[in-house]
Write an enzyme that holds these catalytic residues in place. Sequence first.
Site, PDB file in Angstrom:
ATOM      1  CG  HIS A 468      59.039  58.927 -34.852  1.00  0.00           C
ATOM      2  ND1 HIS A 468      59.839  58.328 -35.716  1.00  0.00           N
ATOM      3  CD2 HIS A 468      59.169  60.182 -34.965  1.00  0.00           C
ATOM      4  CE1 HIS A 468      60.676  59.115 -36.323  1.00  0.00           C
ATOM      5  NE2 HIS A 468      60.254  60.365 -35.965  1.00  0.00           N
ATOM      6  CD  GLU A 469      57.382  63.131 -33.947  1.00  0.00           C
ATOM      7  OE1 GLU A 469      58.110  63.884 -33.353  1.00  0.00           O
ATOM      8  OE2 GLU A 469      57.321  62.752 -35.092  1.00  0.00           O
ATOM      9  CG  HIS A 472      62.266  63.208 -32.360  1.00  0.00           C
ATOM     10  ND1 HIS A 472      63.323  62.952 -32.876  1.00  0.00           N
ATOM     11  CD2 HIS A 472      61.318  62.831 -33.461  1.00  0.00           C
ATOM     12  CE1 HIS A 472      63.398  62.819 -34.238  1.00  0.00           C
ATOM     13  NE2 HIS A 472      62.111  62.598 -34.572  1.00  0.00           N
ATOM     14  CG  HIS A 475      67.892  62.757 -28.606  1.00  0.00           C
ATOM     15  ND1 HIS A 475      68.061  62.838 -30.142  1.00  0.00           N
ATOM     16  CD2 HIS A 475      69.069  62.764 -28.167  1.00  0.00           C
ATOM     17  CE1 HIS A 475      69.042  63.167 -30.281  1.00  0.00           C
ATOM     18  NE2 HIS A 475      69.916  63.063 -29.052  1.00  0.00           N
TER      19      HIS A 475
HETATM   20 ZN    ZN Z   1      61.128  62.122 -36.378  1.00  0.00          ZN
END
Ligand code: ZN
Length: 683
Positions: A468-469, A472, A475
């Site tokens: 998940h991190e 980011h 992104h």
């Molecule tokens: Zn998050």
Amino acid sequence: MNVLLEPWSGPFGGVPPFDRVRVEDFKPALEAAMDEQLREIERIASDPAPATFENTIAAMERGGRAFDRVTSIYGIFAGTMRSPSFQEVEREMEPKLAQFCDRIVQNEKLFARIAAVYEARETSGLTPEQQRLVWLKYTEFARSGARLGAAEKRELSEINQRLATLYTQFSQNVLADENAYTLFLEDERDLAGLPESVRAAAAAAAEERGHRGRWAILNTRSSVEPFLTYSGRRNLRERVWRTFTSRGDNGDTHDNKRIIADIVRLRDARAKLLGYPSHAHWRLEMSMAKTPRQAIALMEEFWKPAVARVAEEVAEMQAIADREGAGHAIEPWDYRYYAEKVRKEKYHLDENEVMPYLQLENLREAMFWVAGELLDLNFRPLFGIPVYHPDVRVWEVSDGAGRHVALFYLDPYARADKVSGAWMNAYRNQERFEREVTTIVSNNANFVKGRPGEPVLVSWGDATTLFHEFGHALHGLSSNVNYPSLSGTNVDRDYVEFPSQLLESWLMTPEVLGRFARHYRTGEPIPKSLVERIERASKFNKGFENVEYLSSALVDMHLHLDPARAGDVVAFERETLASLGMPRQMTMRHRLPHFGHLFSGDSYSAGYYSYLWADTLSADAFEAFTEAHGPYDKKVAERLREYVFSTGNTVDPAESYRAFRGRDAVIEALMRKRGFGGSLARQ
Ligand SMILES: [Zn+2]
């Protein structure tokens, strides 16, 4: 000169000078940087030439660089190196920083110039990206009170300074309670049920705290959750659960209830001053959801099927407890423990069987490999780059043509002075409107470090968080824009969680598991049958996960819509959960007294729903891959890079998504992902 003010030197356009940072330098550096930026702003505001994009908006983008550098390192320390002396700096500087922001927003000459550029944005030959930047600046200023009268501006600024102080107190209190309540176990019998890796981590944690030969259960999620899952000692489970869920709610000097009441009241006053019915309305105006009503409507779609699923889960767990002669009903501190038993019995899946295949180092390599497959990015370890703690490591990121793209810092382990949880941040934004500036991003987590030389084994949930991190991070480091304010993850919360939640899906792919999930002792790849069982169990315990999350998100939204009831937040929490029909065997993922998303700052307040909103996008987006040639389909990945990962805030998020998918997202994909039937969705 203060090192924090200096331009960053070294390779790749400069790197943060972590080797020379001293806590006592923060205050003078912040003050000097604020002064410098205020002088720059004054120059822009009093320019005798008529306002243009170039002499106003671009000039603002160009300015404030010393401030950016100082606050970048200040922010890193606030998350990861929050020593008592640093906390003192925060208490002093946070209200001053809030006041500084208001002085810029409230500069009338400056706002008049921004407004003039804004009025002429469609007729002055600006590019679409420039038009969006103008719109964003104008809207941000207006939303922050730039149009108010002088007295109201003063009142607003006082509220913001007071809030900044309260946010700091709130998060320092949570950190204090996480450090103060460590459970030291002395008797090996108290470890009953705990797998070897959890025991080893607890032993290492105790030793680090000067209690050699004992075992420490820290009052943080990454320590508490494995204990609640495996410990066969029910009384200790209850104690650990009560301690963890009481953070900020102990009636002592670190109690947060009064602080929350003040925060909610001040936020409401600010929203009214700005002309909004509530803080929630103000907060959601710029989001994809737009209104609290729409956010609540989506949450309610999932709430009923999730609660119904909890009832089924509890029944299955109770049957096991009864069969084992436990002689008690399932309580909140039993949920994870019996859920694990159901997982074993029904899906023949034992988390202990999975963990030996999930080594932190391998998972990191797996993430890098996925980045290569999807986005054509390569990671190369770098040595000799300054870091703020020896646990931090650095990689250079380059593209398929070998061009430098970014630096990636990883800080994986829990420390006493580190905020719990996991997060990404950008040390420096990508931009190119004057010259090429590459980005620096980091991932941070709180894995419990094992004994020296032993690999760190993580749970499936923690492996998901890691991905998940990293979503980011991707992104941020895929950003390909001109202006720093529009760069990377500078988008609203209910969109920013979309790339991160999307990336979680690649952990489960056979390509990743086959290559990187290898047994830490034998090096054998994870058996196919085990992967199949993991897949079959992927809809398992979704009642718990959804109710835990949704209850937190609904309480957040209702609190900010009904601020009059914040005077007694515990009563508010209890009554709201009762009216929602919260199952009595569960509690919120984050109770209000330690809900850092809401009260450590503004960013996720009335915004915890964002994860659900963004997950409707990520579930729908992942189906774009599965409808094509699978998770590694190059064409879909290219569209994802072009329209989502690289665009920052240069395009409206809804339009970005449409450009990627060819249509708007539909909720059904998320219903499928979470294992709720389509018919339930209509109830
Ligand atoms: Zn998050």
